[in-house]
Design an enzyme around this catalytic site. Structure first.
Site, PDB file in Angstrom:
ATOM      1  N   GLN A  21      -1.841  -6.552   2.294  1.00 34.99           N
ATOM      2  CA  GLN A  21      -2.151  -5.553   2.887  1.00 34.99           C
ATOM      3  C   GLN A  21      -3.502  -4.531   2.166  1.00 34.99           C
ATOM      4  OE1 GLN A  21       1.290  -2.952   2.718  1.00 34.99           O
ATOM      5  NE2 GLN A  21       1.527  -2.544   4.623  1.00 34.99           N
ATOM      6  N   ASP A  34      -0.222  -1.648  12.203  1.00 35.02           N
ATOM      7  CA  ASP A  34       0.153  -2.945  12.675  1.00 35.02           C
ATOM      8  C   ASP A  34      -0.093  -3.156  14.281  1.00 35.02           C
ATOM      9  OD1 ASP A  34       1.362  -2.579  10.259  1.00 35.02           O
ATOM     10  OD2 ASP A  34       3.464  -2.622  11.123  1.00 35.02           O
ATOM     11  N   ARG A  44       7.505   2.598  19.394  1.00 34.39           N
ATOM     12  CA  ARG A  44       7.333   1.552  18.529  1.00 34.39           C
ATOM     13  C   ARG A  44       6.356   0.409  19.406  1.00 34.39           C
ATOM     14  NH1 ARG A  44       8.269   2.093  13.414  1.00 34.39           N
ATOM     15  NH2 ARG A  44       8.602   0.066  13.079  1.00 34.39           N
ATOM     16  N   GLY A  90      -2.338  -3.080   7.884  1.00 30.48           N
ATOM     17  CA  GLY A  90      -1.541  -1.705   7.591  1.00 30.48           C
ATOM     18  C   GLY A  90      -1.279  -1.095   9.079  1.00 30.48           C
ATOM     19  N   TRP A 150       0.861  -1.318  -0.072  1.00 27.14           N
ATOM     20  CA  TRP A 150      -0.025   0.289  -0.063  1.00 27.14           C
ATOM     21  C   TRP A 150       1.008   1.252   0.056  1.00 27.14           C
ATOM     22  CZ3 TRP A 150      -3.818   1.735   4.703  1.00 27.14           C
ATOM     23  CH2 TRP A 150      -2.923   1.327   5.951  1.00 27.14           C
ATOM     24  N   GLU A 204       7.334   9.810   9.705  1.00 25.73           N
ATOM     25  CA  GLU A 204       6.172   8.563   9.351  1.00 25.73           C
ATOM     26  C   GLU A 204       4.959   9.031  10.027  1.00 25.73           C
ATOM     27  OE1 GLU A 204       7.938   5.152  11.236  1.00 25.73           O
ATOM     28  OE2 GLU A 204       6.505   3.931  10.258  1.00 25.73           O
ATOM     29  N   TRP A 229       0.757   3.180  16.085  1.00 23.72           N
ATOM     30  CA  TRP A 229      -0.794   3.482  15.361  1.00 23.72           C
ATOM     31  C   TRP A 229      -1.672   3.367  16.730  1.00 23.72           C
ATOM     32  CZ3 TRP A 229      -2.314   4.185  10.586  1.00 23.72           C
ATOM     33  CH2 TRP A 229      -1.328   4.043   9.519  1.00 23.72           C
TER      34      TRP A 229
HETATM   35  C1  GLC Z   1       4.612   0.030   8.982  1.00 20.25           C
HETATM   36  C2  GLC Z   1       3.276   0.347   8.730  1.00 20.25           C
HETATM   37  C3  GLC Z   1       2.981  -0.183   7.563  1.00 20.25           C
HETATM   38  C4  GLC Z   1       3.544   0.184   6.266  1.00 20.25           C
HETATM   39  C5  GLC Z   1       5.210  -0.247   6.513  1.00 20.25           C
HETATM   40  C6  GLC Z   1       6.052   0.426   5.602  1.00 20.25           C
HETATM   41  O1  GLC Z   1       5.070  -1.171   9.145  1.00 20.25           O
HETATM   42  O2  GLC Z   1       2.579  -0.105   9.883  1.00 20.25           O
HETATM   43  O3  GLC Z   1       1.390   0.235   7.388  1.00 20.25           O
HETATM   44  O4  GLC Z   1       3.359  -0.377   4.897  1.00 20.25           O
HETATM   45  O5  GLC Z   1       5.563   0.267   7.909  1.00 20.25           O
HETATM   46  O6  GLC Z   1       5.945   1.721   5.596  1.00 20.25           O
END
Ligand code: GLC
Length: 441
Positions: free
Chosen positions: A108, A169, A214, A167, A37, A411, A368
């Protein structure tokens, strides 16, 4: 908003920095491979700089497509330095894995249709048709794979088998379920004996990002344990479900899927293709089934346990994604917009927090579980616009751009202060900020 060459320059520089020829890595060091994604979001931004390069970002995803139609969440770099990453997954154990390309065995959120359409908007109709035709077989077989493998009871909703598939996580509904049902004994022992503090020292992600932004080590180990169980089953969905492994019908994933199906239909119309038999009926069923995720008492949608059908009632940024799905009633949409306005819920100074501000789970810098993410904002803005909330959409667009201008392409962001968190020079933040800037009215 005023013309802002510095934002455009900054975003362009990040995308150039992370360009690996035919795809864009999400961030140097922390995320060196191609993510599904991420590449879709990147293409949405890249189309403003170089349409052909945006097309390549998407066509390069097809090299990782499995013969059964699955698009994996990661295509690994073919480099001796990343042998361990490839070996953790061993995708070649599954007969459908592509030849000569190492991938994961999970997917994803299905953002591909949206990305194809957004790139298509930059092309004149004849070129757009050729573009759609080029992507059509891969896109259709991906949607068919989802219906075949991820909706085994033909109920209309797609199930996910690992938090990484959403996505988002470490999103609370999945983490709550994971702590409750998925911690193996050996990880519980590590937790009780505080051995996780020693293991912390060997983590790779925390070399780039502070540990309090994290996953906890116990969570990270559990995620790898779930991944190992999937690998042991050779990524075969029947075996995975037979053994009662983790399975959730995720709200974010299904919201995105509904919109992707609408795009699939539009693409079909543009190139005068019929959807394969049964697919049209399946698509209709999904929109109806989605309403089963709605809880009238709280006026919100939730993710659901695949087996028990229990709703996982923790509000997160996914709560607002039915706006992006576009299939919900105007009345329900209005209830979600109220949550966006409420400063105890999603109305923080730099929205949209990934968990409501008054939640027990809320931590402003924890991945997240609190921070604002530009990809979520992009989806919500798009949904608000289509439901006629133009002012809300414009305000969110403006605060998102302000956050990136102020703190750079990080990010994620602290939703109270707008400060940077997570990895720096993150590709989808750059791409989507660029898109939000270029498409403002
Ligand atoms: C993290 C995010 C995920 C994304 C990945 C790479 O794992 O949670 O959504 O695709 O990083 O950026």
């Amino acid at each position: 908003m005023q013309d802002s060459p510095s934002l455009v320059d900054q975003c362009t520089a990040v995308l150039e920095m992370n360009d690996r020829g035919n795809y864009t890595q999400p961030a140097h060091g922390l995320y060196p491979h191609q993510w599904l994604w991420d590449s879709c979001f990147v293409a949405i931004g890249l189309r403003h700089i170089d349409v052909e390069r945006a097309q390549t970002e998407l066509t390069s995803l097809i090299r990782g497509q499995w013969h059964n139609g699955m698009l994996p969440n990661i295509i690994f770099r073919d480099d001796a330095a990343y042998r361990t990453d490839r070996n953790i997954w061993r995708s070649w154990l599954n007969p459908y894995a592509p030849n000569g390309v190492a991938t994961t065995g999970i997917t994803q959120p299905p953002m591909l249709a949206e990305a194809i359409v957004q790139v298509g908007k930059k092309l004149a109709l004849p070129e757009r048709r050729s573009w759609y035709r080029m992507m059509w077989p891969a896109l259709v077989s991906y949607h068919q794979w989802l219906y075949t493998e991820r909706d085994p009871h033909k109920e209309g909703l797609m199930l996910q088998i690992h938090p990484w598939e959403t996505g988002l996580d470490n999103t609370p509904p999945w983490m709550a379920e994971m702590h409750e049902h998925q911690l193996p004994v050996w990880i519980t022992i590590i937790e009780k004996t505080h051995l996780d503090r020693v293991i912390n020292l060997f983590r790779r992600d925390t070399r780039s990002v502070p540990i309090d932004e994290r996953f906890s080590t116990v969570e990270a180990l559990t995620l790898f344990d779930i991944q190992r169980r999937l690998r042991r089953k050779g990524y075969d969905i029947n075996k995975i479900l037979d053994h009662g492994l983790f399975a959730i019908e995720d709200l974010a994933f299904n919201s995105i899927f509904i919109r992707a199906n609408q795009h699939l239909r539009d693409i079909a119309k543009t190139i005068r293709e019929d959807l394969p038999e049964g697919l049209d009926a399946s698509i209709k069923k999904t929109e109806t089934a989605f309403e089963q995720l709605y809880d009238p008492y709280s006026g919100q949608y939730y993710s659901r346990d695949f087996i028990t059908h229990r709703l996982l009632k923790i509000p997160t940024v996914a709560t607002l994604l039915p706006l992006y799905a576009g299939s919900i009633s105007k009345e329900t949409a209005a209830k979600l917009v109220k949550m966006l306005e409420n400063d105890q819920a999603f109305g923080t100074a730099y929205p949209v927090p990934s968990v409501t501000a008054n939640s027990f789970w809320f931590h402003p810098r924890l991945y997240w579980q609190g921070p604002s993410w530009v990809n979520m904002n992009w989806l919500i803005i798009d949904g608000l616009e289509r439901y006629g909330y133009k002012d809300h959409a414009a305000a969110l667009r403006e605060s998102t751009l302000e956050m990136v201008e102020k703190s750079g392409c990080s990010e994620y962001f602290d939703p109270h202060t707008g400060q940077a968190a997570g990895a720096m020079n993150f590709s989808w933040t750059a791409a989507l900020a660029l898109d939000l800037f270029k498409t403002q009215k």
